[in-house]
Design an enzyme around this catalytic site. Structure first.
Site, PDB file in Angstrom:
ATOM      1  CD1 TRP A  45      -1.875  -2.333   1.862  1.00 57.00           C
ATOM      2  CD2 TRP A  45      -2.923  -1.429   0.113  1.00 57.00           C
ATOM      3  NE1 TRP A  45      -2.834  -3.219   1.433  1.00 57.00           N
ATOM      4  CE2 TRP A  45      -3.482  -2.696   0.372  1.00 57.00           C
ATOM      5  CE3 TRP A  45      -3.414  -0.684  -0.952  1.00 57.00           C
ATOM      6  CZ2 TRP A  45      -4.524  -3.225  -0.399  1.00 57.00           C
ATOM      7  CZ3 TRP A  45      -4.453  -1.206  -1.714  1.00 57.00           C
ATOM      8  CH2 TRP A  45      -4.990  -2.456  -1.439  1.00 57.00           C
TER       9      TRP A  45
ATOM     10  CG  ASP B 170      -2.715   4.227   4.481  1.00 62.17           C
ATOM     11  OD1 ASP B 170      -3.695   3.997   5.228  1.00 62.17           O
ATOM     12  OD2 ASP B 170      -2.502   3.584   3.427  1.00 62.17           O
TER      13      ASP B 170
ATOM     14  CE  LYS C  67      -7.666  -2.259   5.740  1.00 66.05           C
ATOM     15  NZ  LYS C  67      -7.856  -3.494   5.005  1.00 66.05           N
TER      16      LYS C  67
HETATM   17  N1  PMP Z   1      -3.829   1.349   2.863  1.00 69.31           N
HETATM   18  C1  PMP Z   1      -3.771   0.241   3.619  1.00 69.31           C
HETATM   19  C2  PMP Z   1      -2.761   0.170   4.722  1.00 69.31           C
HETATM   20  C3  PMP Z   1      -4.657  -0.801   3.368  1.00 69.31           C
HETATM   21  O1  PMP Z   1      -4.605  -1.913   4.126  1.00 69.31           O
HETATM   22  C4  PMP Z   1      -5.605  -0.693   2.323  1.00 69.31           C
HETATM   23  C5  PMP Z   1      -6.609  -1.767   2.030  1.00 69.31           C
HETATM   24  N2  PMP Z   1      -6.454  -2.988   2.569  1.00 69.31           N
HETATM   25  C6  PMP Z   1      -5.602   0.464   1.552  1.00 69.31           C
HETATM   26  C7  PMP Z   1      -4.707   1.479   1.863  1.00 69.31           C
HETATM   27  C8  PMP Z   1      -6.554   0.633   0.421  1.00 69.31           C
HETATM   28  O2  PMP Z   1      -7.804   0.887   0.953  1.00 69.31           O
HETATM   29  P1  PMP Z   1      -9.127   0.947   0.082  1.00 69.31           P
HETATM   30  O3  PMP Z   1      -9.421  -0.435  -0.363  1.00 69.31           O
HETATM   31  O4  PMP Z   1     -10.117   1.500   1.064  1.00 69.31           O
HETATM   32  O5  PMP Z   1      -8.887   1.863  -1.057  1.00 69.31           O
END
Ligand code: PMP
Length: 361
Positions: free
Chosen positions: A103, A173, A197
């Site tokens: 991510w 994030d 989450k």
């Molecule tokens: N950042 C992290 C740390 C994540 O775990 C995730 C999704 N698992 C995301 C960003 C992306 O999130 P989204 O699916 O809500 O776009």
């Protein structure tokens, strides 16, 4: 609720049972309005109360004062990967990123399409097994911001210190560990997290900006992608994801009822200890993929001696009511996600299952 499984998915995932029961009880007739909250206008008084309370609860639980603006946006955390550089980069600006996994890399790549970026540190060469230390962060003094990913959902690592970026504003994030422990959120100038989450269902992204970040937003973006639009309109510029925000409000109330972040941290500590103790007891069988001082409390990743054993582990666990243990498709192995709403009993029972499985296989 005898038929509920222990849900170890990485998100969306388990929600507090009390929250689900409240949603169920209020679903058809929300507080005597004669309709469901999902049928309410986002301009109606009953929804306005939910929205306002949710903003206040976020600040209260996270210990943030009024220099922070709380927004409820859509498009997931992934949309923030693009909105951040759209708002803060441009002529003469550079965004610094720490690459700690999938991510974090995506956030960096998205920003690199839009503006100038620099890598402050990366653990890519070590298969993202660890979180870079403060001494390893190379943050240009004139960087516009430093972006970190506090918990790496796929690689199973987590920051156990808060970086000091000097005078550079810091963006976190926190999608997969927000509100899981006591934490000085005030060290950050911007925080964001997809809700699915620790905060609620998918559909809403919590975005928190300090005033200095709002002041830094550049002109010329489409109105919908300008943070100032949403700040000015209290996240009601367009129709917000009302139902997801309503559930998030209930989740924040639940966190408070548990004793807030100190109490949640205590339970989360016991949960991760139950699993990691088993990994450390049988290190040749359950091979942790993260270095010990970077281990995540939220997403615990390990391998078994063979892929066949991993498949067997996942299917026998499922038969016993432990679901969602398969590692992300990009890395394989086992991933045990222990978000706030996963009860301690679930982690303890899974640890026992690990012990039994090891002895039998
Ligand atoms: N950042 C992290 C740390 C994540 O775990 C995730 C999704 N698992 C995301 C960003 C992306 O999130 P989204 O699916 O809500 O776009």
């Amino acid at each position: 609720m005898g038929n509920r499984v222990f849900n170890f998915n990485a998100g969306p995932c388990t929600l507090p049972l009390d929250v689900l029961k409240t949603v169920q009880a209020e679903f058809l007739d929300y507080k005597g309005t004669g309709m469901s909250i999902i049928e309410s206008s986002h301009r109606a008084a009953e929804y306005d109360a939910v929205h306002t309370q949710c903003v206040a609860l976020v600040k209260e639980v996270m210990g943030l004062d009024d220099s922070y603006t709380v927004l409820f946006l859509t498009g997931g955390a992934s949309t923030q990967f693009a909105m951040i550089p759209m708002n803060f980069l441009g002529e003469g600006k550079v965004g610094a990123y720490v690459d700690t996994g999938t991510w974090a890399s995506k956030a960096f790549k998205e920003a690199s399409i839009i503006g100038k970026t620099v890598m402050a540190a990366s653990s890519k060469d070590a298969a993202y097994k660890f979180i870079p230390k403060q001494a390893d962060l190379k943050i240009p003094a004139d960087a516009t911001y430093l972006h970190i990913t506090t918990n790496n959902t796929i690689k199973g690592t987590q920051y156990h210190y808060i970086p000091n970026p000097g005078s550079v504003p810091m963006i976190g994030d926190m999608s997969s560990d927000i509100c899981s422990r006591t934490f000085d959120f005030r060290k950050f100038d911007m925080i964001y997290a997809g809700a699915q989450k620790n905060l609620g269902p998918a559909g809403v992204t919590l975005v928190i900006l300090k005033q200095n970040m709002l002041d830094m937003c550049r002109d010329g973006n489409p109105v919908i992608f300008d943070y100032r639009t949403h700040a000015k309109e209290n996240s009601l510029y367009n129709t917000p994801p009302c139902f997801a925000i309503y559930i998030m409000k209930l989740v924040f109330e639940w966190m408070k009822s548990q004793g807030g972040l100190p109490a949640i941290e205590e339970v989360n500590r016991k949960k991760k200890d139950a699993i990691y103790n088993m990994v450390d007891k049988y290190p040749d069988y359950y091979k942790g993929t993260a270095e010990k001082d970077s281990r995540s409390w939220m997403n615990l990743t390990f391998r078994l001696p063979s892929e066949d054993l991993e498949k067997k582990f996942i299917s026998e666990a499922k038969a016993k009511g432990f679901i969602g243990l398969k590692g992300h498709r990009s890395v394989g192995g086992i991933r045990v996600s222990l978000y706030n709403a996963l009860p301690l009993e679930g982690a303890q029972k899974l640890a026992q299952f690990m012990e039994d499985f090891k002895k039998a296989n």
